[in-house]
Design a protein around this motif. Structure first.
Motif, PDB file in Angstrom:
ATOM      1  N   THR A 162       3.773 -10.048  22.043  1.00 36.14           N
ATOM      2  CA  THR A 162       4.964  -9.810  22.854  1.00 36.14           C
ATOM      3  C   THR A 162       5.778  -8.677  22.238  1.00 36.14           C
ATOM      4  N   GLY A 163       6.673  -8.107  23.056  1.00 32.35           N
ATOM      5  CA  GLY A 163       7.573  -7.087  22.541  1.00 32.35           C
ATOM      6  C   GLY A 163       8.494  -7.646  21.480  1.00 32.35           C
ATOM      7  N   ALA A 164       8.890  -8.904  21.631  1.00 34.79           N
ATOM      8  CA  ALA A 164       9.760  -9.531  20.634  1.00 34.79           C
ATOM      9  C   ALA A 164       9.068  -9.602  19.278  1.00 34.79           C
ATOM     10  N   GLU A 165       7.767  -9.914  19.286  1.00 34.41           N
ATOM     11  CA  GLU A 165       7.038  -9.964  18.015  1.00 34.41           C
ATOM     12  C   GLU A 165       6.963  -8.591  17.377  1.00 34.41           C
ATOM     13  N   ASN A 166       6.695  -7.570  18.187  1.00 34.19           N
ATOM     14  CA  ASN A 166       6.643  -6.213  17.650  1.00 34.19           C
ATOM     15  C   ASN A 166       7.973  -5.821  17.012  1.00 34.19           C
ATOM     16  N   ARG A 167       9.063  -6.106  17.711  1.00 35.69           N
ATOM     17  CA  ARG A 167      10.380  -5.758  17.177  1.00 35.69           C
ATOM     18  C   ARG A 167      10.672  -6.516  15.893  1.00 35.69           C
ATOM     19  N   ALA A 168      10.285  -7.781  15.843  1.00 37.82           N
ATOM     20  CA  ALA A 168      10.508  -8.578  14.636  1.00 37.82           C
ATOM     21  C   ALA A 168       9.714  -8.025  13.455  1.00 37.82           C
ATOM     22  N   LYS A 169       8.478  -7.637  13.704  1.00 38.62           N
ATOM     23  CA  LYS A 169       7.656  -7.093  12.622  1.00 38.62           C
ATOM     24  C   LYS A 169       8.218  -5.777  12.103  1.00 38.62           C
ATOM     25  N   LEU A 170       8.671  -4.919  13.018  1.00 40.97           N
ATOM     26  CA  LEU A 170       9.217  -3.631  12.594  1.00 40.97           C
ATOM     27  C   LEU A 170      10.524  -3.825  11.822  1.00 40.97           C
ATOM     28  N   ARG A 171      11.367  -4.752  12.298  1.00 41.37           N
ATOM     29  CA  ARG A 171      12.594  -5.041  11.535  1.00 41.37           C
ATOM     30  C   ARG A 171      12.262  -5.611  10.164  1.00 41.37           C
ATOM     31  N   ALA A 172      11.240  -6.471  10.129  1.00 39.78           N
ATOM     32  CA  ALA A 172      10.853  -7.089   8.856  1.00 39.78           C
ATOM     33  C   ALA A 172      10.318  -6.058   7.868  1.00 39.78           C
ATOM     34  N   VAL A 173       9.483  -5.144   8.341  1.00 44.72           N
ATOM     35  CA  VAL A 173       8.925  -4.161   7.419  1.00 44.72           C
ATOM     36  C   VAL A 173      10.024  -3.244   6.894  1.00 44.72           C
ATOM     37  N   ARG A 174      11.020  -2.930   7.730  1.00 42.80           N
ATOM     38  CA  ARG A 174      12.155  -2.138   7.233  1.00 42.80           C
ATOM     39  C   ARG A 174      12.915  -2.909   6.155  1.00 42.80           C
ATOM     40  N   ARG A 175      13.149  -4.194   6.406  1.00 40.74           N
ATOM     41  CA  ARG A 175      13.895  -5.003   5.452  1.00 40.74           C
ATOM     42  C   ARG A 175      13.128  -5.146   4.141  1.00 40.74           C
ATOM     43  N   VAL A 176      11.834  -5.459   4.230  1.00 44.05           N
ATOM     44  CA  VAL A 176      11.036  -5.662   3.019  1.00 44.05           C
ATOM     45  C   VAL A 176      10.903  -4.360   2.243  1.00 44.05           C
ATOM     46  N   TRP A 177      10.686  -3.252   2.956  1.00 45.54           N
ATOM     47  CA  TRP A 177      10.575  -1.959   2.273  1.00 45.54           C
ATOM     48  C   TRP A 177      11.888  -1.634   1.559  1.00 45.54           C
ATOM     49  N   THR A 178      13.003  -1.841   2.213  1.00 40.77           N
ATOM     50  CA  THR A 178      14.305  -1.533   1.625  1.00 40.77           C
ATOM     51  C   THR A 178      14.551  -2.355   0.370  1.00 40.77           C
ATOM     52  N   LEU A 179      14.124  -3.622   0.388  1.00 40.64           N
ATOM     53  CA  LEU A 179      14.326  -4.495  -0.767  1.00 40.64           C
ATOM     54  C   LEU A 179      13.339  -4.210  -1.896  1.00 40.64           C
ATOM     55  N   ALA A 180      12.128  -3.787  -1.546  1.00 38.86           N
ATOM     56  CA  ALA A 180      11.069  -3.668  -2.553  1.00 38.86           C
ATOM     57  C   ALA A 180      10.873  -2.252  -3.077  1.00 38.86           C
ATOM     58  N   ALA A 181      11.140  -1.243  -2.239  1.00 26.75           N
ATOM     59  CA  ALA A 181      10.848   0.135  -2.615  1.00 26.75           C
ATOM     60  C   ALA A 181      12.138   0.920  -2.793  1.00 26.75           C
ATOM     61  N   ASP A 182      12.201   1.692  -3.826  1.00 24.58           N
ATOM     62  CA  ASP A 182      13.360   2.544  -4.082  1.00 24.58           C
ATOM     63  C   ASP A 182      13.143   3.878  -3.378  1.00 24.58           C
ATOM     64  N   ALA A 183      13.088   3.830  -2.048  1.00 22.49           N
ATOM     65  CA  ALA A 183      12.811   5.032  -1.263  1.00 22.49           C
ATOM     66  C   ALA A 183      13.270   4.810   0.164  1.00 22.49           C
ATOM     67  N   ALA A 184      13.437   5.899   0.901  1.00 26.04           N
ATOM     68  CA  ALA A 184      13.781   5.805   2.317  1.00 26.04           C
ATOM     69  C   ALA A 184      12.643   5.131   3.077  1.00 26.04           C
ATOM     70  N   VAL A 185      12.948   4.573   4.235  1.00 29.22           N
ATOM     71  CA  VAL A 185      11.935   3.904   5.049  1.00 29.22           C
ATOM     72  C   VAL A 185      11.058   4.958   5.727  1.00 29.22           C
ATOM     73  N   CYS A 228       0.835  -1.210   0.000  1.00 34.97           N
ATOM     74  CA  CYS A 228       0.000   0.000   0.000  1.00 34.97           C
ATOM     75  C   CYS A 228       0.864   1.252   0.000  1.00 34.97           C
ATOM     76  N   GLY A 229       1.941   1.239   0.808  1.00 32.40           N
ATOM     77  CA  GLY A 229       2.834   2.387   0.815  1.00 32.40           C
ATOM     78  C   GLY A 229       3.447   2.644  -0.545  1.00 32.40           C
ATOM     79  N   MET A 230       3.847   1.576  -1.224  1.00 27.24           N
ATOM     80  CA  MET A 230       4.415   1.725  -2.564  1.00 27.24           C
ATOM     81  C   MET A 230       3.368   2.227  -3.557  1.00 27.24           C
ATOM     82  N   GLU A 231       2.114   1.827  -3.360  1.00 26.89           N
ATOM     83  CA  GLU A 231       1.044   2.305  -4.238  1.00 26.89           C
ATOM     84  C   GLU A 231       0.869   3.810  -4.114  1.00 26.89           C
TER      85      GLU A 231
END
Length: 375
Positions: free
Chosen positions: A206-229, A174-177
């Motif tokens: 859990t806090g661990a799940e939140n941190r994992a999701k935030l790290r994942a969205v940064r990683r996926v955005w960086t790989l998929a979108a040609d833009a800053a996070v 959605c962000g890329m759209e």
């Protein structure tokens, strides 16, 4: 905290918050206002004042922020599909107080995908909601540079209990759209949109799940979108509870790998736009993105609706109707062109057109939400 009822009641609460040192003021509008309906509209019966404050015109917005130093607070407007007129009404009230738009700061909850999936109450087709959201961010970039004007509500799109990979994939898609839509606007640099974009995910167990999701969205955005996070945060979905802890939910690599696979499937299906627009997620993604049922009326809003209806009658009796008509015609013309609709919309609201009237112009020009049972 949700403040429901009249603008006067909400203003009293906001003043108390400010006196106590609060500078970020959450403003939740009632269901008809968020849908772009005036309180006297037939579809608003039984819903006025529900889940927030009712704002029909600049008169209500003046009352809502009366006595507050708008250059010292940061309101968060939970505006839904009516983000454009509500943001403009806030700007108009601030200008009446002598504030320059560049001194104003805040955020507006403005997600076309969430508004479409919410359905009901006279919404617009998704492609036009996306155009309107893009107009808001283009206007905000030029006129309100300290405002956050776009949000992706992944926590609502996926729903409570959905797997993190789906939330991450959908939020990124959605962000890329939005960035693709911004790139098509003449003179709008998509790189200027990213700082005004927020991606929100559902709060995990859990806090661990939140941190994992935030790290994942940064990683996926960086790989998929040609833009800053963009800005990221997690939020508890209203009325939902986090899913039970799951080991896979705390592994960033697992979430990222599955999210990238889902993102690739979305691309193969033409992008997130047709998936949401035509409900393709059920059959081809194995995930369900349901339109919400129409909200249930409640009897407690009858008195408030009567009060708002009386105020609307007085407003229409005292305003200069020719000025309103001419301004709404300019808005209609912009809607049928590629022009940004917020400029003529602001003119219309300044001469006391209502939220419902400007939204009706867009709904007439662009057509109703195809799933809307009220049309």
């Amino acid at each position: 905290m949700t403040v429901s009822g009249t603008a006067t009641q909400a203003n009293a609460t906001f003043r108390q918050l400010f006196a106590a040192g609060t500078r970020i003021v959450p403003v939740v509008f009632d269901l008809p206002t968020r849908a772009g309906l005036d309180s006297d509209a037939p579809q608003a019966r039984g819903l006025v004042g529900r889940c927030g404050v009712s704002v029909d015109s600049i008169d209500d917005m003046r009352v809502l922020f009366s006595g507050l130093p708008l250059d010292r607070i940061r309101p968060t407007l939970a505006a839904g599909a009516a983000a454009a007129p509500l943001l403009l009404l806030y700007q108009l009230v601030a200008e009446e107080q002598g504030m320059t738009p560049r001194r104003l700061a805040g955020a507006v909850r403005n997600d076309a995908f969430r508004s479409f999936l919410a359905g009901g109450l006279g919404g617009l087709p998704l492609r036009h909601l996306l155009r309107l959201a893009t107009d808001v961010v283009a206007y905000g970039t030029a006129e309100l540079p300290r405002w956050q004007c776009l949000s992706v509500c992944g926590h609502q799109l996926a729903g409570p209990g959905a797997d993190p990979a789906l939330e991450v994939a959908f939020a990124v898609a959605c962000g890329m759209e939005y960035l693709r839509a911004a790139a098509a606007v003449p003179g709008l640099d998509p790189s200027l949109v990213v700082p005004r974009l927020t991606l929100c995910l559902a709060q995990g167990a859990t806090g661990a799940e939140n941190r994992a999701k935030l790290r994942a969205v940064r990683r996926v955005w960086t790989l998929a979108a040609d833009a800053a996070v963009p800005r990221l945060y997690v939020q508890q979905p209203r009325g939902g509870t986090p899913a039970p802890p799951d080991r896979r939910r705390t592994r960033t690599a697992d979430i990222s790998t599955e999210a990238l696979a889902l993102l690739e499937r979305l691309r193969g299906m033409g992008g997130v736009l047709p998936v949401v627009e035509h409900g393709l997620g059920d059959t081809q993604l194995g995930r369900r993105f349901e339109h919400r049922p129409p909200p249930r009326p409640h009897l407690a809003s009858a008195a408030l609706r009567a009060r708002q209806t009386e105020q609307l009658a007085k407003l229409r009796a005292w305003r200069v109707e020719t000025s309103v008509t001419e301004a709404l015609l300019r808005l209609r013309k912009a809607a049928h062109s590629d022009d940004n609709v917020l400029h003529p919309m602001k003119d219309a609201l300044s001469v006391r057109a209502t939220v419902g009237e400007v939204t009706t112009v867009l709904r007439t020009a662009w057509g109703p939400h195809p799933q809307d049972p009220l049309h």
